[in-house]
Scaffold this active site. Structure first.
Site, PDB file in Angstrom:
ATOM      1  N   TYR A   1     -11.394  -3.081  -8.967  1.00  0.00           N
ATOM      2  CA  TYR A   1     -12.780  -2.617  -9.051  1.00  0.00           C
ATOM      3  C   TYR A   1     -13.145  -2.191 -10.476  1.00  0.00           C
ATOM      4  O   TYR A   1     -14.282  -2.339 -10.904  1.00  0.00           O
ATOM      5  CB  TYR A   1     -13.003  -1.451  -8.075  1.00  0.00           C
ATOM      6  CG  TYR A   1     -13.360  -1.890  -6.678  1.00  0.00           C
ATOM      7  CD1 TYR A   1     -12.765  -3.006  -6.102  1.00  0.00           C
ATOM      8  CD2 TYR A   1     -14.295  -1.199  -5.918  1.00  0.00           C
ATOM      9  CE1 TYR A   1     -13.080  -3.414  -4.823  1.00  0.00           C
ATOM     10  CE2 TYR A   1     -14.628  -1.591  -4.639  1.00  0.00           C
ATOM     11  CZ  TYR A   1     -14.019  -2.698  -4.084  1.00  0.00           C
ATOM     12  OH  TYR A   1     -14.347  -3.090  -2.818  1.00  0.00           O
ATOM     13  N   GLU A   2     -12.174  -1.635 -11.167  1.00  0.00           N
ATOM     14  CA  GLU A   2     -12.430  -1.182 -12.544  1.00  0.00           C
ATOM     15  C   GLU A   2     -12.800  -2.372 -13.430  1.00  0.00           C
ATOM     16  O   GLU A   2     -13.718  -2.287 -14.249  1.00  0.00           O
ATOM     17  CB  GLU A   2     -11.169  -0.484 -13.082  1.00  0.00           C
ATOM     18  CG  GLU A   2     -11.320   0.129 -14.452  1.00  0.00           C
ATOM     19  CD  GLU A   2     -10.092   0.970 -14.820  1.00  0.00           C
ATOM     20  OE1 GLU A   2      -9.199   1.133 -13.962  1.00  0.00           O
ATOM     21  OE2 GLU A   2     -10.025   1.442 -15.966  1.00  0.00           O
TER      22      GLU A   2
ATOM     23  N   GLU B   1      -0.859   5.490  -3.999  1.00  0.00           N
ATOM     24  CA  GLU B   1      -2.294   5.228  -4.199  1.00  0.00           C
ATOM     25  C   GLU B   1      -2.958   5.228  -2.841  1.00  0.00           C
ATOM     26  O   GLU B   1      -2.506   4.544  -1.920  1.00  0.00           O
ATOM     27  CB  GLU B   1      -2.559   3.884  -4.896  1.00  0.00           C
ATOM     28  CG  GLU B   1      -4.056   3.704  -5.188  1.00  0.00           C
ATOM     29  CD  GLU B   1      -4.471   2.351  -5.781  1.00  0.00           C
ATOM     30  OE1 GLU B   1      -5.655   2.206  -6.148  1.00  0.00           O
ATOM     31  OE2 GLU B   1      -3.637   1.438  -5.855  1.00  0.00           O
TER      32      GLU B   1
ATOM     33  N   ASP C   1     -14.415   4.966  -1.734  1.00  0.00           N
ATOM     34  CA  ASP C   1     -15.750   4.754  -1.165  1.00  0.00           C
ATOM     35  C   ASP C   1     -16.625   5.982  -1.428  1.00  0.00           C
ATOM     36  O   ASP C   1     -16.200   7.105  -1.159  1.00  0.00           O
ATOM     37  CB  ASP C   1     -15.650   4.507   0.347  1.00  0.00           C
ATOM     38  CG  ASP C   1     -14.865   3.239   0.670  1.00  0.00           C
ATOM     39  OD1 ASP C   1     -14.726   2.385  -0.234  1.00  0.00           O
ATOM     40  OD2 ASP C   1     -14.382   3.098   1.807  1.00  0.00           O
TER      41      ASP C   1
ATOM     42  N   ASP D   1      -5.128   5.602   8.037  1.00  0.00           N
ATOM     43  CA  ASP D   1      -6.204   6.429   7.509  1.00  0.00           C
ATOM     44  C   ASP D   1      -5.588   7.584   6.701  1.00  0.00           C
ATOM     45  O   ASP D   1      -4.667   8.251   7.187  1.00  0.00           O
ATOM     46  CB  ASP D   1      -7.007   6.973   8.689  1.00  0.00           C
ATOM     47  CG  ASP D   1      -8.268   7.692   8.247  1.00  0.00           C
ATOM     48  OD1 ASP D   1      -8.268   8.294   7.146  1.00  0.00           O
ATOM     49  OD2 ASP D   1      -9.251   7.660   8.995  1.00  0.00           O
TER      50      ASP D   1
ATOM     51  N   ASP E   1     -16.553   4.537 -11.080  1.00  0.00           N
ATOM     52  CA  ASP E   1     -17.729   4.316 -11.937  1.00  0.00           C
ATOM     53  C   ASP E   1     -18.948   5.009 -11.327  1.00  0.00           C
ATOM     54  O   ASP E   1     -20.049   4.916 -11.877  1.00  0.00           O
ATOM     55  CB  ASP E   1     -18.029   2.813 -12.080  1.00  0.00           C
ATOM     56  CG  ASP E   1     -18.498   2.216 -10.773  1.00  0.00           C
ATOM     57  OD1 ASP E   1     -17.944   2.596  -9.707  1.00  0.00           O
ATOM     58  OD2 ASP E   1     -19.424   1.389 -10.786  1.00  0.00           O
TER      59      ASP E   1
HETATM   60  N1  SAH Z   1      -8.340   1.009  -5.264  1.00  0.00           N
HETATM   61  C1  SAH Z   1      -8.870  -0.342  -5.252  1.00  0.00           C
HETATM   62  C2  SAH Z   1      -9.844  -0.562  -4.093  1.00  0.00           C
HETATM   63  C3  SAH Z   1     -11.057   0.329  -4.089  1.00  0.00           C
HETATM   64  S1  SAH Z   1     -12.116   0.070  -2.651  1.00  0.00           S
HETATM   65  C4  SAH Z   1      -9.497  -0.676  -6.605  1.00  0.00           C
HETATM   66  O1  SAH Z   1      -9.754   0.237  -7.384  1.00  0.00           O
HETATM   67  O2  SAH Z   1      -9.715  -1.860  -6.880  1.00  0.00           O
HETATM   68  C5  SAH Z   1     -11.657   1.475  -1.653  1.00  0.00           C
HETATM   69  C6  SAH Z   1     -10.511   1.143  -0.687  1.00  0.00           C
HETATM   70  O3  SAH Z   1     -10.159   2.325  -0.003  1.00  0.00           O
HETATM   71  C7  SAH Z   1     -10.883   0.112   0.389  1.00  0.00           C
HETATM   72  O4  SAH Z   1      -9.923  -0.905   0.430  1.00  0.00           O
HETATM   73  C8  SAH Z   1     -10.900   0.944   1.683  1.00  0.00           C
HETATM   74  O5  SAH Z   1     -10.540   0.189   2.834  1.00  0.00           O
HETATM   75  C9  SAH Z   1      -9.896   2.039   1.368  1.00  0.00           C
HETATM   76  N2  SAH Z   1     -10.124   3.284   2.132  1.00  0.00           N
HETATM   77  C10 SAH Z   1     -11.311   3.916   2.287  1.00  0.00           C
HETATM   78  N3  SAH Z   1     -11.166   5.013   3.032  1.00  0.00           N
HETATM   79  C11 SAH Z   1      -9.843   5.101   3.354  1.00  0.00           C
HETATM   80  C12 SAH Z   1      -9.082   6.022   4.111  1.00  0.00           C
HETATM   81  N4  SAH Z   1      -9.652   7.086   4.712  1.00  0.00           N
HETATM   82  N5  SAH Z   1      -7.756   5.804   4.249  1.00  0.00           N
HETATM   83  C13 SAH Z   1      -7.170   4.717   3.658  1.00  0.00           C
HETATM   84  N6  SAH Z   1      -7.856   3.799   2.925  1.00  0.00           N
HETATM   85  C14 SAH Z   1      -9.176   3.993   2.775  1.00  0.00           C
END
Ligand code: SAH
Length: 212
Positions: A194-195, A43, A117, A95, A153
């Site tokens: 988040y869902e 993930e 994001d 990253d 969403d």
């Molecule tokens: N998947 C989780 C969190 C969603 S928020 C859920 O559905 O509940 C998005 C997450 O992605 C954040 O924690 C953010 O830090 C991470 N993220 C964003 N860009 C990223 C990147 N380039 N590499 C790794 N993680 C990243």
């Protein structure tokens, strides 16, 4: 994911046996971490790990790796492992742009992207984890029968992602604009943090599945 600077998160993450450092020469050698040949599912942007930990609990014959950019978020998943140790899960703090440094070509069987994001400004489109640049990266590490599952969403991000998948050479297998009311796509669905939050507000959840 809201960011708070958590004291000691960096040290705790680097010392946890659940966290693999990108520098450890792990590419192509994940078998030596898990001590078996089970398929790897990852993930990207796992946040606090609720979704991935649940999958790991349900599927002991799959190896799960959570990728998260921030230690201050990842630490929450590490803490959950202290209460419920699982053999088939690891985390990497990095990253996603550097994925090909830790996964060899065709090493990954499934990629989950959940509530990535949205980066709403056009000039930031390349940062979206479903942009063509990232999809190309995923295609390289995905096994020939591998697939990508994406939930959000955010309708704008979803529509963008559908277009990017179509342009990428990946095969769009299925999609829905309302997962929780789509019996076949929702079967066995594991909700992410988040869902739960966004569907409780009444937002429909979009999902697509793409394969190589
Ligand atoms: N998947 C989780 C969190 C969603 S928020 C859920 O559905 O509940 C998005 C997450 O992605 C954040 O924690 C953010 O830090 C991470 N993220 C964003 N860009 C990223 C990147 N380039 N590499 C790794 N993680 C990243």
């Amino acid at each position: 994911m809201r960011l708070r600077n958590i004291k000691g998160a960096k040290e705790a993450v680097s010392q946890s046996p659940y966290c693999i450092m990108p520098s450890e020469g792990i590419k192509g050698n994940w078998n030596s971490v898990f001590l078996n040949d089970n398929p790897l599912h990852i993930e990207i942007g796992m946040g606090k790990g609720q979704f991935l930990i649940r999958l790991a609990r349900q599927n002991p014959n799959v190896n799960y790796i959570g990728v998260e950019r921030y230690e201050s978020v990842l630490i929450r998943a590490v803490q959950k492992m202290e209460n419920e140790p699982l053999q088939n899960i690891r985390f990497i703090c990095m990253d996603a742009a550097l994925l090909s440094e830790v996964f060899a070509p065709e090493e990954v069987f499934r990629i989950y992207l959940n509530f990535s994001d949205p980066w709403p400004k056009d000039r930031h489109a390349k940062r979206r984890l479903t942009s063509g640049t990232f999809l190309n990266l995923y295609q390289k590490i995905l096994s020939p029968s591998g697939r990508i599952e994406f939930k959000t969403d955010n309708r704008n991000l979803f529509d963008f992602s559908l277009e990017e998948v179509k342009a990428s050479g990946l095969k769009l297998c299925s999609f829905t604009y309302d997962l929780h009311h789509d019996d076949s796509m929702n079967a066995g669905n594991v909700m992410t943090e988040y869902e739960k939050k966004f569907s409780a507000l009444g937002n429909p959840i979009c999902k697509l599945i793409a394969s190589r």
